[in-house]
Motif scaffolding. Structure first.
Motif, PDB file in Angstrom:
ATOM      1  N   PRO A   1       0.840  -1.197   0.000  1.00 32.23           N
ATOM      2  CA  PRO A   1       0.000   0.000   0.000  1.00 32.23           C
ATOM      3  C   PRO A   1       0.884   1.259   0.000  1.00 32.23           C
ATOM      4  O   PRO A   1       1.803   1.364   0.798  1.00 32.23           O
ATOM      5  N   THR A   2       0.601   2.167  -0.907  1.00 33.54           N
ATOM      6  CA  THR A   2       1.345   3.425  -0.982  1.00 33.54           C
ATOM      7  C   THR A   2       0.555   4.505  -0.262  1.00 33.54           C
ATOM      8  O   THR A   2      -0.603   4.735  -0.616  1.00 33.54           O
ATOM      9  N   PRO A   3       1.137   5.133   0.743  1.00 39.30           N
ATOM     10  CA  PRO A   3       0.389   6.211   1.403  1.00 39.30           C
ATOM     11  C   PRO A   3       0.087   7.337   0.404  1.00 39.30           C
ATOM     12  O   PRO A   3       0.956   7.735  -0.370  1.00 39.30           O
ATOM     13  N   ILE A   4      -1.159   7.787   0.430  1.00 38.75           N
ATOM     14  CA  ILE A   4      -1.556   8.908  -0.419  1.00 38.75           C
ATOM     15  C   ILE A   4      -1.364  10.184   0.414  1.00 38.75           C
ATOM     16  O   ILE A   4      -1.795  10.252   1.564  1.00 38.75           O
ATOM     17  N   HIS A   5      -0.716  11.147  -0.173  1.00 35.64           N
ATOM     18  CA  HIS A   5      -0.466  12.395   0.544  1.00 35.64           C
ATOM     19  C   HIS A   5      -1.556  13.404   0.212  1.00 35.64           C
ATOM     20  O   HIS A   5      -2.028  13.469  -0.926  1.00 35.64           O
ATOM     21  N   GLY A   6      -1.977  14.166   1.204  1.00 31.26           N
ATOM     22  CA  GLY A   6      -2.965  15.221   0.979  1.00 31.26           C
ATOM     23  C   GLY A   6      -2.391  16.303   0.083  1.00 31.26           C
ATOM     24  O   GLY A   6      -1.199  16.294  -0.255  1.00 31.26           O
ATOM     25  N   THR A   7      -3.245  17.234  -0.314  1.00 27.85           N
ATOM     26  CA  THR A   7      -2.768  18.320  -1.188  1.00 27.85           C
ATOM     27  C   THR A   7      -1.712  19.169  -0.481  1.00 27.85           C
ATOM     28  O   THR A   7      -0.927  19.847  -1.131  1.00 27.85           O
ATOM     29  N   ASP A   8      -1.666  19.084   0.850  1.00 27.06           N
ATOM     30  CA  ASP A   8      -0.622  19.795   1.601  1.00 27.06           C
ATOM     31  C   ASP A   8       0.630  18.930   1.777  1.00 27.06           C
ATOM     32  O   ASP A   8       1.553  19.332   2.491  1.00 27.06           O
TER      33      ASP A   8
END
Lengths: 324, 324
Positions: free
Chosen positions: A80-87
């Motif tokens: 699983p690849t962590p998804i980063h927020g727009t920040d």
């Protein structure tokens, strides 16, 4: 399986808006993982997994876990690849809990382990160990050999309630392991919990499609991770040891990451240590799970039997390693 | 939420091969539905829902339920569409149980009901009633007014254990309902269990994205379905009645399917009947669920309060129907 935290449709819509992953179109609690709350989240772009970290995970460890998944993904490992927020931030908060969205991994954990699964597991485990070599964070193994005696002592007389004489057996095993535990083997990031639930395959295929659940990952001896897998994958439901499975695991591991003679020689003691570690944590959970709890604790007796098997092993040849 | 039956990766691959929907790439138990086992199944073509019917569903009723979903889908209603195998058969067997794959429906059930949800619900319920008019199968309502007295009697003294005096209240209500139940209202296929869990929306939108869980559907008075929805959707968590929600429900229902004067006049008695029906089934489950069961029974007391509200209603105007 467990869904511990309910998340409202408004909360999830607001949360997903902090990412650049489209709009939420579906959101279902899934029966995966017993430590955290997991949801399968579909946006109009793709499926994702949303995890809310419940109290059994130390929030201070989460940057290590998510950083490791980021690192492994960047190395091409299927996890699983962590998804980063727009920040840019991956570790966020939702419903008062730490929370993260990760990519959705295809594949299924095998309900019945066949020899070819162990071959694929060996490849994937070695690839994981190599990919972790240049990960520059460090997390000590909170369940290493040093922690077993205090864990045993916290169980009081619980062991003998499970099986008369078990306390004495564990005490003797602790003496043996503390004296004989190998100190100087190659170390690095280990998964430390690579049970069948955490390894995905496509039906009928040998190759692993992905590894999940890095929430026990830590720095320890790499060969100890192999020993954990031998215990989790190479025993039949009747607790007999399937040496073909172990051969497959070891042969496929070593073709990607060759084992040193010292690592091979240490396999029996590492397997005993791994068996005792899961015996002790299951014993602890068995004693400390209130009646009627949502999660049924796993039976510690399975690991008594595994420990006894390894105690009788006099050479790593018992694991099929002579055939390498 | 519940996952009752575990399905192996080999079983699911074999099962999916009986359809023309691609190859299975993921398969996860989901926390949806308390009567059956549900899995979210991804093939390389699309997501689907796989349902295994557990013992609370009568297998003889399954052709009605699946046929109804086929019929509604063909009418353009957004509901799970049964997927037929390459042999044309939708209702199959898996792991010794009846099983079916249906299409995956986007949207989420609202965790907190807002007035606009009730507006969308009214439209969707009326569309469902119209779409069901030419469905030519018939299933009697096993939980209709006739069944309530035997159900009550099977609870023994359980009612008074929940609340002293409850038995007498229920007995009097049964007398009232059996005498005053309307006989000649428009009838047809009703959902009969349209709680918030079974209605999907996209966040912030009024329009229903789909209806699910037709496993209580049957032939009965159409306005009784409205009464069930009023009880399930128009009370606040503190059991106060939100007349704005009821107004929205009724106004949006009637703009698609106008209600006759006889149906409107019957709403108070239908609402009392619906409240008693759920009070009785919850009471029965409360008494008959063993301690430590996987599913926590719902509290019957919520429906005592709802029943009392409707007992005091003297005119359908209390539901905002005067404003139509």
């Amino acid at each position: 399986m467990a869904v511990y935290t309910d998340v409202s449709d408004e909360d999830i819509a607001r949360f997903v808006a902090e990412y650049d992953i489209g709009k939420v179109v579906s959101f279902k609690g899934i029966a995966e993982g017993v430590e955290n709350t997991n949801f399968l989240l579909h946006t109009d772009q793709a499926p994702f997994i949303l995890t809310l970290y419940e109290k059994r995970v130390n929030p201070d460890d989460l940057p290590f876990f998510l950083g490791l998944m980021d690192h492994l993904s960047s190395k091409g490992l299927n996890c699983p690849t962590p998804i980063h927020g727009t920040d840019g931030v991956a570790l966020r908060r939702l419903c008062g809990r730490p929370a993260a969205i990760t990519s959705f991994l295809q594949g299924m954990s095998p309900r019945r382990v066949l020899p070819h699964h162990c071959a694929g597991l060996g490849d994937a485990l070695a690839q994981f160990h190599l990919a972790g070599q240049d990960f520059d964070n460090y997390r000590a193994n909170a369940l290493s050999v040093k922690s077993w005696r205090p864990l045993f002592e916290s169980c009081g007389n619980g062991a003998d309630d499970i099986m008369p004489g078990l306390s004495a057996m564990i005490a003797a095993e602790l003496d043996y392991l503390e004296t004989n535990w190998p100190a100087k083997l190659p170390a690095g990031v280990i998964h430390a919990d690579l049970f069948t639930d955490n390894v995905f395959f496509f039906p009928g295929q040998e190759e692993v499609s992905g590894l999940i659940d890095f929430y026990f990952a830590c720095n320890d001896l790499l060969a100890y991770d192999i020993a954990i897998c031998m215990n989790a994958w190479c025993f039949e439901p009747d607790n007999s040891f399937n040496v073909t499975k172990a051969q497959n695991l070891l042969a496929h591991y070593t073709r990607t990451r060759p084992l040193g003679a010292d690592e091979i020689a240490a396999l029996p003691v590492l397997a005993r240590g791994s068996a005792l570690r899961f015996l002790l944590t299951r014993l602890y959970d068995w004693i400390n799970t209130p009646e009627g709890a949502l999660v049924t604790p796993k039976d510690p007796r399975e690991y008594i039997s595994k420990l006894r098997f390894h105690q009788k092993v006099t050479s790593p040849a018992a694991y099929g390693i002579g055939d390498l």
